[in-house]
Design a protein around this motif. Structure first.
Motif, short mmCIF file in Angstrom:
data_model
loop_
_atom_site.label_atom_id
_atom_site.label_comp_id
_atom_site.label_asym_id
_atom_site.label_seq_id
_atom_site.Cartn_x
_atom_site.Cartn_y
_atom_site.Cartn_z
N ALA A 197 0.86 -1.19 0.00
CA ALA A 197 0.00 0.00 0.00
C ALA A 197 0.89 1.24 0.00
O ALA A 197 2.07 1.18 0.36
CB ALA A 197 -0.94 0.02 1.21
N VAL A 198 0.29 2.35 -0.40
CA VAL A 198 0.99 3.63 -0.48
C VAL A 198 0.25 4.65 0.36
O VAL A 198 -0.99 4.73 0.30
CB VAL A 198 1.07 4.11 -1.95
CG1 VAL A 198 1.54 5.54 -2.03
CG2 VAL A 198 1.99 3.21 -2.75
N GLN A 199 0.98 5.42 1.14
CA GLN A 199 0.39 6.52 1.91
C GLN A 199 0.87 7.83 1.34
O GLN A 199 2.07 8.09 1.28
CB GLN A 199 0.78 6.41 3.39
CG GLN A 199 0.22 7.52 4.26
CD GLN A 199 0.58 7.32 5.72
OE1 GLN A 199 0.54 6.19 6.24
NE2 GLN A 199 0.96 8.39 6.40
N LEU A 200 -0.07 8.68 0.92
CA LEU A 200 0.25 10.00 0.37
C LEU A 200 0.08 11.02 1.49
O LEU A 200 -1.04 11.27 1.95
CB LEU A 200 -0.67 10.32 -0.80
CG LEU A 200 -0.64 9.35 -1.99
CD1 LEU A 200 -1.63 9.78 -3.05
CD2 LEU A 200 0.77 9.23 -2.57
N SER A 201 1.17 11.65 1.90
CA SER A 201 1.14 12.55 3.05
C SER A 201 1.48 13.99 2.68
O SER A 201 1.74 14.80 3.58
CB SER A 201 2.10 12.06 4.14
OG SER A 201 1.67 10.84 4.67
N TYR A 247 -4.89 12.24 -7.65
CA TYR A 247 -3.52 11.78 -7.87
C TYR A 247 -3.42 10.26 -7.87
O TYR A 247 -2.69 9.68 -8.68
CB TYR A 247 -2.63 12.35 -6.76
CG TYR A 247 -1.16 12.02 -6.85
CD1 TYR A 247 -0.26 12.89 -7.42
CD2 TYR A 247 -0.68 10.82 -6.32
CE1 TYR A 247 1.09 12.60 -7.48
CE2 TYR A 247 0.68 10.52 -6.38
CZ TYR A 247 1.55 11.41 -6.96
OH TYR A 247 2.89 11.11 -7.02
N SER A 248 -4.15 9.60 -6.98
CA SER A 248 -3.99 8.16 -6.81
C SER A 248 -4.49 7.36 -8.00
O SER A 248 -4.27 6.15 -8.07
CB SER A 248 -4.70 7.70 -5.54
OG SER A 248 -6.06 8.06 -5.57
N LEU A 249 -5.17 8.00 -8.96
CA LEU A 249 -5.60 7.28 -10.15
C LEU A 249 -4.40 6.75 -10.92
O LEU A 249 -4.53 5.83 -11.73
CB LEU A 249 -6.42 8.21 -11.05
CG LEU A 249 -7.81 8.60 -10.53
CD1 LEU A 249 -8.43 9.66 -11.43
CD2 LEU A 249 -8.71 7.39 -10.47
N ASN A 250 -3.22 7.35 -10.69
CA ASN A 250 -2.02 6.95 -11.40
C ASN A 250 -1.25 5.83 -10.71
O ASN A 250 -0.19 5.43 -11.18
CB ASN A 250 -1.08 8.16 -11.54
CG ASN A 250 -1.72 9.30 -12.31
OD1 ASN A 250 -2.24 9.09 -13.39
ND2 ASN A 250 -1.67 10.51 -11.76
N LEU A 251 -1.78 5.32 -9.60
CA LEU A 251 -1.07 4.32 -8.81
C LEU A 251 -1.79 2.98 -8.85
O LEU A 251 -3.02 2.92 -8.88
CB LEU A 251 -0.93 4.80 -7.36
CG LEU A 251 -0.17 6.12 -7.18
CD1 LEU A 251 -0.22 6.55 -5.73
CD2 LEU A 251 1.27 5.99 -7.64
N LEU A 309 -1.32 0.45 -6.51
CA LEU A 309 -1.55 -0.12 -5.18
C LEU A 309 -2.65 0.63 -4.44
O LEU A 309 -2.96 1.78 -4.77
CB LEU A 309 -0.26 -0.04 -4.35
CG LEU A 309 0.89 -0.95 -4.76
CD1 LEU A 309 2.11 -0.66 -3.89
CD2 LEU A 309 0.50 -2.41 -4.64
N PRO A 310 -3.24 0.01 -3.41
CA PRO A 310 -4.20 0.73 -2.56
C PRO A 310 -3.55 1.97 -1.97
O PRO A 310 -2.37 1.95 -1.62
CB PRO A 310 -4.55 -0.29 -1.48
CG PRO A 310 -4.29 -1.61 -2.10
CD PRO A 310 -3.12 -1.41 -3.02
N VAL A 311 -4.34 3.04 -1.84
CA VAL A 311 -3.81 4.33 -1.40
C VAL A 311 -4.47 4.77 -0.09
O VAL A 311 -5.71 4.79 0.03
CB VAL A 311 -4.03 5.41 -2.48
CG1 VAL A 311 -3.70 6.80 -1.92
CG2 VAL A 311 -3.16 5.11 -3.69
N ILE A 312 -3.63 5.11 0.88
CA ILE A 312 -4.08 5.76 2.11
C ILE A 312 -3.80 7.24 1.95
O ILE A 312 -2.66 7.64 1.73
CB ILE A 312 -3.30 5.22 3.34
CG1 ILE A 312 -3.50 3.71 3.47
CG2 ILE A 312 -3.75 5.94 4.61
CD1 ILE A 312 -2.53 3.06 4.44
N ARG A 313 -4.83 8.03 2.04
CA ARG A 313 -4.65 9.48 1.88
C ARG A 313 -4.56 10.13 3.25
O ARG A 313 -5.49 10.05 4.06
CB ARG A 313 -5.82 10.08 1.09
CG ARG A 313 -5.68 11.57 0.82
CD ARG A 313 -4.42 11.82 0.01
NE ARG A 313 -4.03 13.20 0.07
CZ ARG A 313 -3.96 14.01 -0.98
NH1 ARG A 313 -4.31 13.56 -2.17
NH2 ARG A 313 -3.56 15.23 -0.85
#
Length: 206
Positions: A83-87, A94-98, A100-104
């Motif tokens: 998973a990815v966390q965007l901080s 933005y997460s449409l380009n990723l 993996l699951p995204v934690i915002r």
């Protein structure tokens, strides 16, 4: 509170294999690896070596701040992140380009209200304490009542100044899907295995 409810725990800012394995043994559900500027920053090679030693059902979360999607994807594949966390200040879509699951991560409190969430593309929302010129890891709490009875469209993760002394109250107040801790389980800037054990036991004991 539902008798079947048990909060999940993420230990963030992992930099060593011994700490990672101790956290897993204590019951951590996820480990966070910071790839953004921070005193807890880890290089991809070191993160990959730690992750290779973890059991299969522990989430491996990469924490990024204003990185490009290409860089995130490259590090995620290399390290074996789940998973990815965007901080940072990444735009809502933005997460449409990723892949993996995204934690915002969203920073609130200190006069900064909870933003509308419907425009964000995320698989979970993490709420941290707002401090000017900081993207997290401040060790400061915010007013948890901001999130009380909140209709969050995705799993809610609570961060910001949590420690073994306040995590039970935090879980009772917010009833988050998960709690996220870093500095609250450190001694002199280093992860403290005993504090990690205490934090996890207290959080899951609510």
């Amino acid at each position: 509170m539902n008798k079947d409810y048990q909060v999940k725990v993420k230990i963030c800012g992992i930099t060593g294999a011994d700490t990672a394995l101790a956290a897993v043994e204590a019951g951590a559900d996820a480990l966070g690896f910071v790839f953004a500027p921070s005193r807890r920053r880890i290089q991809p090679e070191a993160a990959r070596a730690i992750i290779a030693q973890l059991p299969p059902f522990v989430a491996r979360v990469g924490v990024f701040v204003n990185s490009s999607p290409a860089e995130i994807e490259q590090i995620a594949r290399y390290c074996g992140l789940t998973a990815v966390q965007l901080s940072g200040d990444e735009p809502p879509g933005y997460s449409l380009n990723l892949s993996l699951p995204v934690i915002r991560s969203l920073r609130v409190g200190n006069g900064k209200p909870v933003p509308g969430l419907n425009g964000f593309r995320a698989d979970a929302f993490l709420f941290d304490t707002y401090c000017e010129k900081s993207y997290g890891g401040t060790g400061k709490t915010f007013d948890w009542s901001l999130l009380e009875n909140m209709a969050c469209p995705k799993p809610l993760l609570l961060a910001g100044g949590l420690n073994p002394f306040n995590v039970r109250e935090a879980v009772r107040t917010v009833r988050p899907y998960a709690v996220d801790v870093s500095g609250g389980v450190e001694t002199d800037g280093q992860k403290d295995t005993q504090k990690i054990k205490e934090f996890i036991a207290l959080a899951k004991g609510v």
